[in-house]
Motif scaffolding. Sequence first.
Motif, PDB file in Angstrom:
ATOM      1  N   LEU A  44       0.824  -1.205   0.000  1.00 49.35           N
ATOM      2  CA  LEU A  44       0.000   0.000   0.000  1.00 49.35           C
ATOM      3  C   LEU A  44       0.865   1.264   0.000  1.00 49.35           C
ATOM      4  N   CYS A  45       1.840   1.306   0.908  1.00 50.12           N
ATOM      5  CA  CYS A  45       2.676   2.502   1.019  1.00 50.12           C
ATOM      6  C   CYS A  45       3.588   2.663  -0.195  1.00 50.12           C
ATOM      7  N   GLY A  46       4.116   1.547  -0.701  1.00 47.42           N
ATOM      8  CA  GLY A  46       4.976   1.624  -1.867  1.00 47.42           C
ATOM      9  C   GLY A  46       4.232   2.149  -3.080  1.00 47.42           C
ATOM     10  N   ALA A  47       3.033   1.628  -3.329  1.00 44.51           N
ATOM     11  CA  ALA A  47       2.261   2.076  -4.485  1.00 44.51           C
ATOM     12  C   ALA A  47       1.792   3.518  -4.318  1.00 44.51           C
ATOM     13  N   ALA A  48       1.342   3.883  -3.112  1.00 44.91           N
ATOM     14  CA  ALA A  48       0.892   5.261  -2.875  1.00 44.91           C
ATOM     15  C   ALA A  48       2.036   6.248  -3.018  1.00 44.91           C
ATOM     16  N   THR A  49       3.215   5.889  -2.518  1.00 43.17           N
ATOM     17  CA  THR A  49       4.378   6.769  -2.629  1.00 43.17           C
ATOM     18  C   THR A  49       4.822   6.896  -4.078  1.00 43.17           C
ATOM     19  N   ALA A  50       4.776   5.794  -4.827  1.00 41.14           N
ATOM     20  CA  ALA A  50       5.118   5.858  -6.250  1.00 41.14           C
ATOM     21  C   ALA A  50       4.146   6.756  -7.002  1.00 41.14           C
ATOM     22  N   ALA A  51       2.887   6.797  -6.568  1.00 36.55           N
ATOM     23  CA  ALA A  51       1.865   7.578  -7.272  1.00 36.55           C
ATOM     24  C   ALA A  51       1.933   9.060  -6.947  1.00 36.55           C
ATOM     25  N   CYS A  52       2.109   9.395  -5.660  1.00 40.12           N
ATOM     26  CA  CYS A  52       1.993  10.822  -5.294  1.00 40.12           C
ATOM     27  C   CYS A  52       3.035  11.289  -4.291  1.00 40.12           C
ATOM     28  N   GLY A  53       4.066  10.508  -4.048  1.00 38.38           N
ATOM     29  CA  GLY A  53       5.100  10.946  -3.128  1.00 38.38           C
ATOM     30  C   GLY A  53       4.787  10.585  -1.681  1.00 38.38           C
ATOM     31  N   PRO A  54       5.708  10.889  -0.773  1.00 40.43           N
ATOM     32  CA  PRO A  54       5.551  10.501   0.643  1.00 40.43           C
ATOM     33  C   PRO A  54       4.613  11.451   1.400  1.00 40.43           C
ATOM     34  N   VAL A  55       3.304  11.236   1.280  1.00 32.89           N
ATOM     35  CA  VAL A  55       2.310  12.042   1.988  1.00 32.89           C
ATOM     36  C   VAL A  55       2.271  11.605   3.455  1.00 32.89           C
ATOM     37  N   VAL A  56       2.342  12.578   4.374  1.00 28.63           N
ATOM     38  CA  VAL A  56       2.428  12.262   5.794  1.00 28.63           C
ATOM     39  C   VAL A  56       1.163  12.687   6.528  1.00 28.63           C
ATOM     40  N   PHE A  57       1.057  12.216   7.769  1.00 24.47           N
ATOM     41  CA  PHE A  57       0.038  12.597   8.758  1.00 24.47           C
ATOM     42  C   PHE A  57      -1.343  12.004   8.499  1.00 24.47           C
ATOM     43  N   VAL A  58      -1.744  11.857   7.240  1.00 25.15           N
ATOM     44  CA  VAL A  58      -3.106  11.406   6.998  1.00 25.15           C
ATOM     45  C   VAL A  58      -3.311   9.984   7.516  1.00 25.15           C
ATOM     46  N   GLY A  59      -2.289   9.129   7.412  1.00 22.86           N
ATOM     47  CA  GLY A  59      -2.391   7.774   7.930  1.00 22.86           C
ATOM     48  C   GLY A  59      -2.364   7.708   9.447  1.00 22.86           C
ATOM     49  N   LEU A  60      -1.916   8.769  10.089  1.00 24.07           N
ATOM     50  CA  LEU A  60      -1.906   8.841  11.553  1.00 24.07           C
ATOM     51  C   LEU A  60      -3.248   9.307  12.102  1.00 24.07           C
ATOM     52  N   VAL A  61      -3.803  10.337  11.493  1.00 28.18           N
ATOM     53  CA  VAL A  61      -4.979  11.003  12.054  1.00 28.18           C
ATOM     54  C   VAL A  61      -6.268  10.253  11.745  1.00 28.18           C
ATOM     55  N   VAL A  62      -6.418   9.771  10.515  1.00 25.16           N
ATOM     56  CA  VAL A  62      -7.702   9.197  10.094  1.00 25.16           C
ATOM     57  C   VAL A  62      -8.115   7.975  10.908  1.00 25.16           C
ATOM     58  N   PRO A  63      -7.214   7.021  11.226  1.00 22.48           N
ATOM     59  CA  PRO A  63      -7.665   5.901  12.053  1.00 22.48           C
ATOM     60  C   PRO A  63      -8.261   6.334  13.387  1.00 22.48           C
ATOM     61  N   HIS A  64      -7.721   7.386  13.996  1.00 23.35           N
ATOM     62  CA  HIS A  64      -8.291   7.880  15.251  1.00 23.35           C
ATOM     63  C   HIS A  64      -9.656   8.506  15.024  1.00 23.35           C
ATOM     64  N   MET A  65      -9.819   9.223  13.923  1.00 23.59           N
ATOM     65  CA  MET A  65     -11.127   9.785  13.591  1.00 23.59           C
ATOM     66  C   MET A  65     -12.147   8.666  13.383  1.00 23.59           C
ATOM     67  N   ALA A  66     -11.738   7.626  12.650  1.00 20.41           N
ATOM     68  CA  ALA A  66     -12.649   6.505  12.404  1.00 20.41           C
ATOM     69  C   ALA A  66     -13.000   5.793  13.707  1.00 20.41           C
ATOM     70  N   ARG A  67     -12.013   5.645  14.587  1.00 17.90           N
ATOM     71  CA  ARG A  67     -12.257   4.968  15.870  1.00 17.90           C
ATOM     72  C   ARG A  67     -13.219   5.770  16.737  1.00 17.90           C
ATOM     73  N   MET A  68     -13.121   7.097  16.693  1.00 19.45           N
ATOM     74  CA  MET A  68     -14.037   7.935  17.461  1.00 19.45           C
ATOM     75  C   MET A  68     -15.470   7.820  16.946  1.00 19.45           C
ATOM     76  N   ILE A  69     -15.620   7.574  15.645  1.00 23.51           N
ATOM     77  CA  ILE A  69     -16.955   7.486  15.048  1.00 23.51           C
ATOM     78  C   ILE A  69     -17.586   6.121  15.282  1.00 23.51           C
ATOM     79  N   CYS A  70     -16.820   5.053  15.052  1.00 22.57           N
ATOM     80  CA  CYS A  70     -17.442   3.725  15.006  1.00 22.57           C
ATOM     81  C   CYS A  70     -17.000   2.785  16.114  1.00 22.57           C
ATOM     82  N   GLY A  71     -16.146   3.224  17.034  1.00 20.47           N
ATOM     83  CA  GLY A  71     -15.740   2.338  18.120  1.00 20.47           C
ATOM     84  C   GLY A  71     -14.546   1.480  17.752  1.00 20.47           C
ATOM     85  N   PRO A  72     -14.240   0.470  18.567  1.00 13.96           N
ATOM     86  CA  PRO A  72     -12.980  -0.271  18.405  1.00 13.96           C
ATOM     87  C   PRO A  72     -13.017  -1.462  17.452  1.00 13.96           C
TER      88      PRO A  72
END
Length: 350
Positions: free
Chosen positions: A263-291
């Motif tokens: 996943l990371c290799g293909a995403a980085t090849a497509a648009c470069g090393p995008v940061v933070f979004v993979g850190l924040v979104v799982p917490h947002m999803a966990r706050m919405i739908c639980g564990p």
Amino acid sequence: MSVTAGPRASIEQRPQQRSRAALVTGLVILLGALVVVCFFSITMGARGVGPGTIWKAFSDYDPSAASETVIREMRVPRTLIGLFAGAALGLSGTILQGLTRNPLADPGIMGINAGAAAAIVFSIMVLGAQSPGTYVWFAFAGAGIATVAVYGIASFGREGATPVKLALAGAAVTAMLTSVTNAIVLNNESALNELRFWQVGSLAGRYFPVFWQTLPFLVIGIVVALGAGRALNGLALGEDLAHALGQRVRLTRIVMFVTVAVLCGAATAACGPVVFVGLVVPHMARMICGPDYRWILAYALVLTPIILLIADIAGRVIVSPGELQVGVVLGVIGAPVFILLVRYRSITEL
């Protein structure tokens, strides 16, 4: 990765703190929001276009019409790459946090994106690779090597790979790999001009050839990641209990880390090393739908492209007629959120 019927039921019933109907409704609402964001991603920019122009670009395309060409050749592939790369980054961040039990785990912080980026730059500048279909394999290798290096460094000592040691090891490996990347690029002025936007993460200038060459890897990784919910729910109970319930923990970890590398290799090849979004979104999803990781993965699949595309649209609008790269916008947004995650432990409970 299988669990017996009785224990599996207990694992999957434990996270059900929200009704299935509410979760499905929330997911449908987010899908609707994603469609709206995709529409604005195609229509907004230095050259504004309306629905009529979009329809004509696909139903009666005129190559001499600049607006129709911009839609078909630039904004549509840019939006599609944002969709799939965003989904890949969100799912990989969710899997990493579930595997490591580390609320700060993220492909950027753990050095995985930096490993993929360094391998891509090395393959292009040193080995002469030209197409994403070629250097995406180097991205997989770089992501895998970075993952092994981070865990190897963090495992030294009596306590093993604790969340704090993993974050520190990831920061150290990221710094080292970024230095290697910069050393290669700075020795070539034309390469510096070509790669300076890609290095911070960008959807600009990414056309259909890039999309089609990375799409198979993104799709395979996304499908495998979406099927990892039950395995991650088992690991959430603790490694010993997961073993006792019959889960093949070592095999699960290997498959999941390979999936993250893809996943990371293909995403980085497509648009470069995008940061933070993979850190924040799982917490947002966990706050919405639980564990329950089955729902966290589904929500991350939709939430991450929404945030990535909104950041891309904001970068076009803020400094129009120029634009800020999506990695810069996400960095400005993500840094305060990262501080909040570190400061308030209750936000990051897994």
